[in-house]
Write a protein that holds these residues in place. Structure first.
Motif, PDB file in Angstrom:
ATOM      1  N   HIS A 110      22.069  32.599  25.254  1.00 20.48           N
ATOM      2  CA  HIS A 110      22.936  32.157  26.350  1.00 20.48           C
ATOM      3  C   HIS A 110      23.902  31.076  25.878  1.00 20.48           C
ATOM      4  O   HIS A 110      25.015  30.983  26.388  1.00 20.48           O
ATOM      5  CB  HIS A 110      22.097  31.631  27.523  1.00 20.48           C
ATOM      6  N   VAL A 111      23.479  30.284  24.929  1.00 22.67           N
ATOM      7  CA  VAL A 111      24.344  29.229  24.411  1.00 22.67           C
ATOM      8  C   VAL A 111      25.590  29.848  23.761  1.00 22.67           C
ATOM      9  O   VAL A 111      26.709  29.376  23.983  1.00 22.67           O
ATOM     10  CB  VAL A 111      23.575  28.340  23.407  1.00 22.67           C
ATOM     11  N   ASP A 112      25.381  30.905  22.987  1.00 23.19           N
ATOM     12  CA  ASP A 112      26.518  31.586  22.370  1.00 23.19           C
ATOM     13  C   ASP A 112      27.455  32.159  23.419  1.00 23.19           C
ATOM     14  O   ASP A 112      28.680  32.051  23.309  1.00 23.19           O
ATOM     15  CB  ASP A 112      26.037  32.715  21.452  1.00 23.19           C
ATOM     16  N   ASP A 113      26.867  32.781  24.450  1.00 19.30           N
ATOM     17  CA  ASP A 113      27.686  33.367  25.512  1.00 19.30           C
ATOM     18  C   ASP A 113      28.458  32.306  26.278  1.00 19.30           C
ATOM     19  O   ASP A 113      29.630  32.495  26.609  1.00 19.30           O
ATOM     20  CB  ASP A 113      26.808  34.186  26.469  1.00 19.30           C
ATOM     21  N   LEU A 114      27.797  31.180  26.563  1.00 22.10           N
ATOM     22  CA  LEU A 114      28.487  30.094  27.279  1.00 22.10           C
ATOM     23  C   LEU A 114      29.610  29.499  26.425  1.00 22.10           C
ATOM     24  O   LEU A 114      30.681  29.164  26.943  1.00 22.10           O
ATOM     25  CB  LEU A 114      27.488  29.000  27.681  1.00 22.10           C
ATOM     26  N   ALA A 115      29.371  29.379  25.131  1.00 29.81           N
ATOM     27  CA  ALA A 115      30.410  28.859  24.244  1.00 29.81           C
ATOM     28  C   ALA A 115      31.612  29.803  24.222  1.00 29.81           C
ATOM     29  O   ALA A 115      32.769  29.364  24.251  1.00 29.81           O
ATOM     30  CB  ALA A 115      29.853  28.669  22.840  1.00 29.81           C
ATOM     31  N   LYS A 116      31.346  31.102  24.202  1.00 28.51           N
ATOM     32  CA  LYS A 116      32.431  32.078  24.204  1.00 28.51           C
ATOM     33  C   LYS A 116      33.208  32.015  25.519  1.00 28.51           C
ATOM     34  O   LYS A 116      34.439  32.088  25.543  1.00 28.51           O
ATOM     35  CB  LYS A 116      31.872  33.479  23.989  1.00 28.51           C
ATOM     36  N   LEU A 117      32.471  31.852  26.645  1.00 30.88           N
ATOM     37  CA  LEU A 117      33.147  31.728  27.947  1.00 30.88           C
ATOM     38  C   LEU A 117      34.022  30.485  27.987  1.00 30.88           C
ATOM     39  O   LEU A 117      35.159  30.522  28.484  1.00 30.88           O
ATOM     40  CB  LEU A 117      32.114  31.662  29.076  1.00 30.88           C
ATOM     41  N   ALA A 118      33.506  29.370  27.487  1.00 33.97           N
ATOM     42  CA  ALA A 118      34.288  28.130  27.488  1.00 33.97           C
ATOM     43  C   ALA A 118      35.537  28.279  26.630  1.00 33.97           C
ATOM     44  O   ALA A 118      36.611  27.774  26.985  1.00 33.97           O
ATOM     45  CB  ALA A 118      33.423  26.970  26.987  1.00 33.97           C
ATOM     46  N   SER A 125      42.442  32.785  28.818  1.00 41.14           N
ATOM     47  CA  SER A 125      42.175  34.212  28.966  1.00 41.14           C
ATOM     48  C   SER A 125      41.498  34.532  30.296  1.00 41.14           C
ATOM     49  O   SER A 125      41.663  35.622  30.835  1.00 41.14           O
ATOM     50  CB  SER A 125      41.301  34.718  27.829  1.00 41.14           C
ATOM     51  N   ILE A 126      40.695  33.583  30.808  1.00 37.74           N
ATOM     52  CA  ILE A 126      40.058  33.778  32.118  1.00 37.74           C
ATOM     53  C   ILE A 126      40.329  32.562  32.984  1.00 37.74           C
ATOM     54  O   ILE A 126      40.584  31.468  32.494  1.00 37.74           O
ATOM     55  CB  ILE A 126      38.524  34.025  31.990  1.00 37.74           C
ATOM     56  N   SER A 127      40.279  32.788  34.288  1.00 30.52           N
ATOM     57  CA  SER A 127      40.540  31.687  35.216  1.00 30.52           C
ATOM     58  C   SER A 127      39.266  30.876  35.432  1.00 30.52           C
ATOM     59  O   SER A 127      38.178  31.265  34.992  1.00 30.52           O
ATOM     60  CB  SER A 127      41.028  32.243  36.555  1.00 30.52           C
ATOM     61  N   GLU A 128      39.408  29.764  36.154  1.00 27.62           N
ATOM     62  CA  GLU A 128      38.263  28.896  36.472  1.00 27.62           C
ATOM     63  C   GLU A 128      37.241  29.663  37.303  1.00 27.62           C
ATOM     64  O   GLU A 128      36.039  29.536  37.080  1.00 27.62           O
ATOM     65  CB  GLU A 128      38.746  27.645  37.199  1.00 27.62           C
ATOM     66  N   GLU A 129      37.711  30.464  38.272  1.00 29.45           N
ATOM     67  CA  GLU A 129      36.786  31.234  39.132  1.00 29.45           C
ATOM     68  C   GLU A 129      36.022  32.269  38.324  1.00 29.45           C
ATOM     69  O   GLU A 129      34.806  32.443  38.500  1.00 29.45           O
ATOM     70  CB  GLU A 129      37.573  31.903  40.260  1.00 29.45           C
ATOM     71  N   GLU A 130      36.718  32.967  37.413  1.00 34.70           N
ATOM     72  CA  GLU A 130      36.043  33.966  36.577  1.00 34.70           C
ATOM     73  C   GLU A 130      35.017  33.291  35.664  1.00 34.70           C
ATOM     74  O   GLU A 130      33.918  33.812  35.447  1.00 34.70           O
ATOM     75  CB  GLU A 130      37.076  34.723  35.732  1.00 34.70           C
ATOM     76  N   TYR A 131      35.383  32.127  35.163  1.00 36.01           N
ATOM     77  CA  TYR A 131      34.471  31.364  34.310  1.00 36.01           C
ATOM     78  C   TYR A 131      33.206  30.980  35.073  1.00 36.01           C
ATOM     79  O   TYR A 131      32.091  31.175  34.573  1.00 36.01           O
ATOM     80  CB  TYR A 131      35.179  30.116  33.766  1.00 36.01           C
ATOM     81  N   GLN A 132      33.375  30.473  36.304  1.00 34.77           N
ATOM     82  CA  GLN A 132      32.232  30.055  37.104  1.00 34.77           C
ATOM     83  C   GLN A 132      31.323  31.255  37.433  1.00 34.77           C
ATOM     84  O   GLN A 132      30.111  31.151  37.378  1.00 34.77           O
ATOM     85  CB  GLN A 132      32.685  29.333  38.375  1.00 34.77           C
ATOM     86  N   ARG A 133      31.942  32.401  37.809  1.00 34.99           N
ATOM     87  CA  ARG A 133      31.138  33.590  38.144  1.00 34.99           C
ATOM     88  C   ARG A 133      30.352  34.060  36.930  1.00 34.99           C
ATOM     89  O   ARG A 133      29.161  34.382  37.039  1.00 34.99           O
ATOM     90  CB  ARG A 133      32.069  34.720  38.632  1.00 34.99           C
ATOM     91  N   LYS A 135      29.489  32.305  34.287  1.00 40.78           N
ATOM     92  CA  LYS A 135      28.477  31.294  33.939  1.00 40.78           C
ATOM     93  C   LYS A 135      27.282  31.396  34.874  1.00 40.78           C
ATOM     94  O   LYS A 135      26.131  31.341  34.415  1.00 40.78           O
ATOM     95  CB  LYS A 135      29.115  29.884  34.028  1.00 40.78           C
ATOM     96  N   ASP A 136      27.530  31.544  36.174  1.00 43.96           N
ATOM     97  CA  ASP A 136      26.422  31.692  37.126  1.00 43.96           C
ATOM     98  C   ASP A 136      25.607  32.947  36.826  1.00 43.96           C
ATOM     99  O   ASP A 136      24.385  32.934  36.933  1.00 43.96           O
ATOM    100  CB  ASP A 136      26.966  31.734  38.563  1.00 43.96           C
ATOM    101  N   LYS A 137      26.293  34.007  36.463  1.00 44.42           N
ATOM    102  CA  LYS A 137      25.602  35.263  36.145  1.00 44.42           C
ATOM    103  C   LYS A 137      24.725  35.076  34.909  1.00 44.42           C
ATOM    104  O   LYS A 137      23.590  35.598  34.838  1.00 44.42           O
ATOM    105  CB  LYS A 137      26.653  36.347  35.897  1.00 44.42           C
ATOM    106  N   LEU A 138      25.194  34.346  33.901  1.00 40.93           N
ATOM    107  CA  LEU A 138      24.412  34.103  32.695  1.00 40.93           C
ATOM    108  C   LEU A 138      23.193  33.227  32.954  1.00 40.93           C
ATOM    109  O   LEU A 138      22.129  33.449  32.371  1.00 40.93           O
ATOM    110  CB  LEU A 138      25.283  33.416  31.635  1.00 40.93           C
ATOM    111  N   LEU A 139      23.357  32.241  33.791  1.00 40.19           N
ATOM    112  CA  LEU A 139      22.281  31.256  34.004  1.00 40.19           C
ATOM    113  C   LEU A 139      21.226  31.708  34.990  1.00 40.19           C
ATOM    114  O   LEU A 139      20.222  31.026  35.159  1.00 40.19           O
ATOM    115  CB  LEU A 139      22.881  29.920  34.423  1.00 40.19           C
ATOM    116  N   VAL A 140      21.426  32.841  35.603  1.00 34.83           N
ATOM    117  CA  VAL A 140      20.427  33.343  36.578  1.00 34.83           C
ATOM    118  C   VAL A 140      19.312  34.053  35.865  1.00 34.83           C
ATOM    119  O   VAL A 140      19.311  34.530  34.847  1.00 34.83           O
ATOM    120  CB  VAL A 140      21.080  34.283  37.610  1.00 34.83           C
TER     121      VAL A 140
END
Length: 140
Positions: A110-118, A125-133, A135-140
């Motif tokens: 998940h750390v790798d995925d979160l780093a890629k999202l950030a 490339s992605i908006s703040e809303e897409e980033y939050q969605r 991130k929430d999907k990853l952390l669930v």
């Protein structure tokens, strides 16, 4: 203390040390005999009889004949224990692809995925809303 001079005390301590050292070597050889997979049962029984009935000669002959393979078995045992310890640490720490912290098939965490999202969010490339969605999907 007149009957037991200082030199006799040192000599007695040396004898005691050598006696303890001898028992450590004897137990080490007995353990190696049973741990050895390249000997059959009769060979193990023969070495045990030799080591127990004629301890001084038996231990010296065993160390001369099988000393190198004894060292190799010790190294293999240490490597196996080290690998098991490292696997335990990786499992306990939840390394990539293990322990439910990442995708088991891909080996990513998940750390790798979160780093890629950030990174995607930082370069626009992605908006703040897409980033939050995401991130929430990853952390669930």
């Amino acid at each position: 203390m007149d009957n037991y001079p200082l030199l006799n005390i040192f000599w007695t301590m040396l004898e005691l040390f050598l006696w303890i050292l001898w028992f450590f070597l004897l137990f080490k050889i007995i353990t190696d005999i049973f741990r050895s997979h390249d000997m059959g049962g009769w060979a193990k029984a023969g070495w045990m009889i030799l080591v127990i009935l004629v301890p001084l000669i038996g231990v010296l002959v065993y160390v001369i004949v099988r000393g190198k393979s004894m060292g190799e078995r010790d190294v293999a045992q240490a490597q196996k224990a080290d690998a098991a310890f490292k696997a335990y640490i990786r499992d306990a720490a939840g390394g990539p692809g293990e322990g439910g912290t990442g995708d088991a098939g891909t080996g990513r965490s998940h750390v790798d995925d979160l780093a890629k999202l950030a990174e995607l969010k930082a370069n626009g490339s992605i908006s703040e809303e897409e980033y939050q969605r995401a991130k929430d999907k990853l952390l669930v």
